[in-house]
Design a protein around this motif. Structure first.
Motif, PDB file in Angstrom:
ATOM      1  N   THR A  72       0.841  -1.196   0.000  1.00 13.41           N
ATOM      2  CA  THR A  72       0.000   0.000   0.000  1.00 13.41           C
ATOM      3  C   THR A  72       0.878   1.249   0.000  1.00 13.41           C
ATOM      4  OG1 THR A  72      -0.063   0.179   2.407  1.00 13.41           O
ATOM      5  CG2 THR A  72      -1.759  -1.216   1.362  1.00 13.41           C
ATOM      6  N   THR A  73       0.271   2.377  -0.275  1.00 13.07           N
ATOM      7  CA  THR A  73       0.991   3.649  -0.243  1.00 13.07           C
ATOM      8  C   THR A  73       1.608   3.870   1.133  1.00 13.07           C
ATOM      9  OG1 THR A  73      -0.465   4.600  -1.918  1.00 13.07           O
ATOM     10  CG2 THR A  73       0.747   6.152  -0.536  1.00 13.07           C
ATOM     11  N   LEU A  74       0.846   3.579   2.167  1.00 10.98           N
ATOM     12  CA  LEU A  74       1.346   3.761   3.526  1.00 10.98           C
ATOM     13  C   LEU A  74       2.558   2.868   3.789  1.00 10.98           C
ATOM     14  CD1 LEU A  74       0.974   5.189   6.217  1.00 10.98           C
ATOM     15  CD2 LEU A  74      -0.638   3.402   6.871  1.00 10.98           C
ATOM     16  N   GLU A  75       2.510   1.634   3.328  1.00  7.13           N
ATOM     17  CA  GLU A  75       3.647   0.726   3.512  1.00  7.13           C
ATOM     18  C   GLU A  75       4.886   1.228   2.767  1.00  7.13           C
ATOM     19  OE1 GLU A  75       1.343  -3.528   4.137  1.00  7.13           O
ATOM     20  OE2 GLU A  75       1.584  -2.736   2.102  1.00  7.13           O
ATOM     21  N   VAL A  76       4.678   1.760   1.577  1.00 10.60           N
ATOM     22  CA  VAL A  76       5.806   2.248   0.775  1.00 10.60           C
ATOM     23  C   VAL A  76       6.463   3.449   1.439  1.00 10.60           C
ATOM     24  CG1 VAL A  76       6.433   3.312  -1.429  1.00 10.60           C
ATOM     25  CG2 VAL A  76       4.952   1.299  -1.390  1.00 10.60           C
ATOM     26  N   ILE A  77       5.668   4.391   1.920  1.00 10.92           N
ATOM     27  CA  ILE A  77       6.256   5.602   2.497  1.00 10.92           C
ATOM     28  C   ILE A  77       6.635   5.422   3.964  1.00 10.92           C
ATOM     29  CG2 ILE A  77       5.147   7.126   0.841  1.00 10.92           C
ATOM     30  CD1 ILE A  77       3.221   7.954   3.085  1.00 10.92           C
ATOM     31  N   ALA A  78       6.397   4.244   4.523  1.00 13.93           N
ATOM     32  CA  ALA A  78       6.849   3.974   5.890  1.00 13.93           C
ATOM     33  C   ALA A  78       8.378   3.967   5.963  1.00 13.93           C
ATOM     34  CB  ALA A  78       6.284   2.645   6.383  1.00 13.93           C
ATOM     35  N   GLU A  79       9.031   3.720   4.846  1.00 15.88           N
ATOM     36  CA  GLU A  79      10.498   3.693   4.797  1.00 15.88           C
ATOM     37  C   GLU A  79      11.008   5.139   4.776  1.00 15.88           C
ATOM     38  OE1 GLU A  79      13.437   4.303   3.142  1.00 15.88           O
ATOM     39  OE2 GLU A  79      14.425   2.840   4.411  1.00 15.88           O
ATOM     40  N   PRO A  80      11.829   5.531   5.760  1.00 17.84           N
ATOM     41  CA  PRO A  80      12.251   6.936   5.875  1.00 17.84           C
ATOM     42  C   PRO A  80      12.964   7.492   4.641  1.00 17.84           C
ATOM     43  CG  PRO A  80      12.821   5.716   7.871  1.00 17.84           C
ATOM     44  CD  PRO A  80      12.324   4.716   6.877  1.00 17.84           C
ATOM     45  N   ARG A  81      13.796   6.723   3.987  1.00 15.15           N
ATOM     46  CA  ARG A  81      14.503   7.245   2.804  1.00 15.15           C
ATOM     47  C   ARG A  81      13.530   7.560   1.680  1.00 15.15           C
ATOM     48  NH1 ARG A  81      19.533   9.258   3.759  1.00 15.15           N
ATOM     49  NH2 ARG A  81      20.765   7.744   4.885  1.00 15.15           N
ATOM     50  N   ARG A  82      12.488   6.778   1.564  1.00 13.10           N
ATOM     51  CA  ARG A  82      11.493   7.054   0.513  1.00 13.10           C
ATOM     52  C   ARG A  82      10.756   8.348   0.810  1.00 13.10           C
ATOM     53  NH1 ARG A  82       9.692   1.077   0.831  1.00 13.10           N
ATOM     54  NH2 ARG A  82      11.555   0.122  -0.058  1.00 13.10           N
ATOM     55  N   ARG A  83      10.481   8.608   2.072  1.00 13.66           N
ATOM     56  CA  ARG A  83       9.851   9.887   2.426  1.00 13.66           C
ATOM     57  C   ARG A  83      10.797  11.041   2.125  1.00 13.66           C
ATOM     58  NH1 ARG A  83       8.508   7.041   7.029  1.00 13.66           N
ATOM     59  NH2 ARG A  83       9.857   8.354   8.321  1.00 13.66           N
ATOM     60  N   GLN A  84      12.085  10.851   2.379  1.00 17.62           N
ATOM     61  CA  GLN A  84      13.063  11.897   2.066  1.00 17.62           C
ATOM     62  C   GLN A  84      13.096  12.161   0.556  1.00 17.62           C
ATOM     63  OE1 GLN A  84      16.541  10.123   3.945  1.00 17.62           O
ATOM     64  NE2 GLN A  84      16.541  11.760   5.463  1.00 17.62           N
ATOM     65  N   ILE A  85      13.027  11.102  -0.232  1.00 18.41           N
ATOM     66  CA  ILE A  85      13.014  11.268  -1.686  1.00 18.41           C
ATOM     67  C   ILE A  85      11.777  12.045  -2.107  1.00 18.41           C
ATOM     68  CG2 ILE A  85      12.756  10.031  -3.878  1.00 18.41           C
ATOM     69  CD1 ILE A  85      14.623   7.847  -2.648  1.00 18.41           C
ATOM     70  N   LEU A  86      10.623  11.684  -1.565  1.00 21.64           N
ATOM     71  CA  LEU A  86       9.394  12.417  -1.900  1.00 21.64           C
ATOM     72  C   LEU A  86       9.507  13.883  -1.492  1.00 21.64           C
ATOM     73  CD1 LEU A  86       6.649   9.812  -0.924  1.00 21.64           C
ATOM     74  CD2 LEU A  86       7.341  10.507  -3.235  1.00 21.64           C
ATOM     75  N   ASP A  87      10.108  14.142  -0.337  1.00 22.50           N
ATOM     76  CA  ASP A  87      10.298  15.532   0.099  1.00 22.50           C
ATOM     77  C   ASP A  87      11.158  16.308  -0.898  1.00 22.50           C
ATOM     78  OD1 ASP A  87       8.776  15.139   2.365  1.00 22.50           O
ATOM     79  OD2 ASP A  87      10.501  14.889   3.707  1.00 22.50           O
ATOM     80  N   LEU A  88      12.221  15.663  -1.389  1.00 21.32           N
ATOM     81  CA  LEU A  88      13.097  16.332  -2.357  1.00 21.32           C
ATOM     82  C   LEU A  88      12.403  16.551  -3.702  1.00 21.32           C
ATOM     83  CD1 LEU A  88      16.449  14.507  -1.580  1.00 21.32           C
ATOM     84  CD2 LEU A  88      15.942  16.929  -1.184  1.00 21.32           C
ATOM     85  N   LEU A  89      11.491  15.666  -4.045  1.00 20.79           N
ATOM     86  CA  LEU A  89      10.788  15.779  -5.328  1.00 20.79           C
ATOM     87  C   LEU A  89       9.537  16.647  -5.240  1.00 20.79           C
ATOM     88  CD1 LEU A  89      11.013  12.066  -6.536  1.00 20.79           C
ATOM     89  CD2 LEU A  89      12.368  14.018  -7.340  1.00 20.79           C
ATOM     90  N   ARG A  90       9.182  17.052  -4.051  1.00 17.64           N
ATOM     91  CA  ARG A  90       7.929  17.800  -3.865  1.00 17.64           C
ATOM     92  C   ARG A  90       7.886  19.088  -4.679  1.00 17.64           C
ATOM     93  NH1 ARG A  90       7.407  18.042   1.778  1.00 17.64           N
ATOM     94  NH2 ARG A  90       9.125  19.540   1.689  1.00 17.64           N
ATOM     95  N   ASP A  91       8.995  19.813  -4.735  1.00 20.36           N
ATOM     96  CA  ASP A  91       8.995  21.122  -5.388  1.00 20.36           C
ATOM     97  C   ASP A  91       9.480  21.105  -6.834  1.00 20.36           C
ATOM     98  OD1 ASP A  91       8.007  22.366  -3.071  1.00 20.36           O
ATOM     99  OD2 ASP A  91      10.025  22.494  -2.242  1.00 20.36           O
ATOM    100  N   GLU A  92      10.273  20.080  -7.178  1.00 18.62           N
ATOM    101  CA  GLU A  92      10.791  20.035  -8.550  1.00 18.62           C
ATOM    102  C   GLU A  92      11.242  18.630  -8.906  1.00 18.62           C
ATOM    103  OE1 GLU A  92      14.673  21.984  -9.140  1.00 18.62           O
ATOM    104  OE2 GLU A  92      14.732  22.207  -6.958  1.00 18.62           O
ATOM    105  N   GLU A  93      11.240  18.348 -10.201  1.00 21.69           N
ATOM    106  CA  GLU A  93      11.750  17.051 -10.621  1.00 21.69           C
ATOM    107  C   GLU A  93      13.271  17.047 -10.513  1.00 21.69           C
ATOM    108  OE1 GLU A  93      10.364  16.329 -14.601  1.00 21.69           O
ATOM    109  OE2 GLU A  93      11.591  17.890 -15.452  1.00 21.69           O
TER     110      GLU A  93
END
Length: 102
Positions: free
Chosen positions: A3-24
């Motif tokens: 699930t989406t929640l399971e995928v973003i439970a991993e801290p590095r993946r959340r960091q990647i999403l944070d970095l991609l939030r504003d720009e590709e």
């Protein structure tokens, strides 16, 4: 498939999403910012891509990644009732504090 929640439970993946939030960004840029080897970042990006959380745009030999917000909207909808619990609790606390002042 996780699930989406399971995928973003991993801290590095959340960091990647944070970095991609504003720009590709390119994988190399993500690796530099995270202090990880590029193959490790690529593995996380593959999981995020498989979950529909990021998209990739080929540009010659480069690959640009960006956030795909739709799965996060589903997660936000799931969290909505829990936010209401906090709002109610905070409203109750505010009313209690007001009563204490009177």
């Amino acid at each position: 498939m996780p699930t989406t929640l399971e995928v973003i439970a991993e801290p590095r993946r959340r960091q990647i999403l944070d970095l991609l939030r504003d720009e590709e960004r390119l994988v190399a840029d993500l690796a530099d910012r995270l202090g990880l080897a590029q193959p490790n970042v690529s593995k996380h990006l593959r999981v995020l891509r498989d979950a529909g959380l990021v998209t990739v745009r080929p540009d010659g030999a480069r690959r640009w990644y960006r956030v795909r917000p739709q799965p996060l909207a589903e997660l936000d909808a799931w969290l909505a009732p829990y936010r209401r619990l906090w709002t109610t609790a905070l409203d109750d606390l505010d009313a209690h504090l007001d009563d204490m002042e009177d």
